[in-house]
Design an enzyme around this catalytic site. Sequence first.
Site: not given
Length: 361
Positions: A82, A85, A87, A89, A125, A262, A265
């Site tokens: 992505d 963003s 991070n 996880w 979110y 992005d 998305t």
Amino acid sequence: QALVLVLVWIFPTITKGKSARELLEEQGLWEEYRHKYPYNPMAKFDQRFVVANEPMTNDADLSYYGVISIGTPPQSFRVIFDTGSSNLWVPSIYCSSTACMNHDRYNPGKSSTYKYNGSPLDIRYGTGSMTGFLAYDTVTVGGLPVTNQIFGCSTTEAAFMQYMRADGILGLAYPRLSASGATPVFDNMMKEGKFNSVPAFLHSNSQQGSVVTFGGINPNHYYGPITWIPLSNELYWQITVDSVTVNGQVVACNGGCQAIVDTGTSLIVGPQSSISNINSRLGASSQNGDYVVNCNNIGQMPNLVFHIHGQQFTLPASAYVSQYYGCRTGDSLWILGDVFIRQYYSIFNRAQNMVGLAKAR
């Protein structure tokens, strides 16, 4: 001083499976979920959350993911690569949310290279959140290990994620976007001098491999020249769009607007008034929150053209109309998501802080 590009070729294959939206529609649950968890794609670009909590998107159409591993011996996870963003996880064994129970979960006790950090992680979110804690371990992407990488272990996840194929997310945006100040995977790769660009090639046919190529540009995935576009903000992969036209007429971004490239998305997203104007020019009508067209008219529908950095980037109707269940165009801010990236091989270059775009093969 700019980093020197070292051509280290890594090809994590990206799989396009059925999206969460498709699975929900097959089960007759989409209408219930779309109202219960409203789609808010711009939530993850809210500046209020830049420092502490980085909001992300409830995008029920998100469906591209690749496989990485964490730990020694490796534990495999499907993650969304992505660029919106920062991070990394994955679900952990300490998560009892429904979304975690039907996904692979990281077990610290089974990794000899695990190190506890314990700092809380709260990523918001548009319609929920994931919470968890930070840890360190060896993360392997495309066969290349990144030692002592900080990442999130989720302990709660939003309900809609139970329908997503990916287990977690690997963010590729800039470090100051990262929640809890966690150093992104890509920044640790750059510190080790491995590479500094991430081209993405997304294919609309699930039978053909889409790829993220760390550290090099693959000429087999594009043709023609690469247009290099300087970033207007080094937080997301944000660029300036000069205008958007249909049949030579400006229909949006008159005088310029900001857009984020992005991979996380699925759609082309813009302000509601602009999207409504575009859909009107394309001959689409609104039905239950979707813009719908007659499938028989796709061959006669006009191109949607984005004018960026003096160049034209054209999306034919076959690109911007979805035909999974009926025929829809993109719905509701400016994010150039997978609909755009499938048409244009996209290179995210941290050395020169530019996005490169070329026509995808």
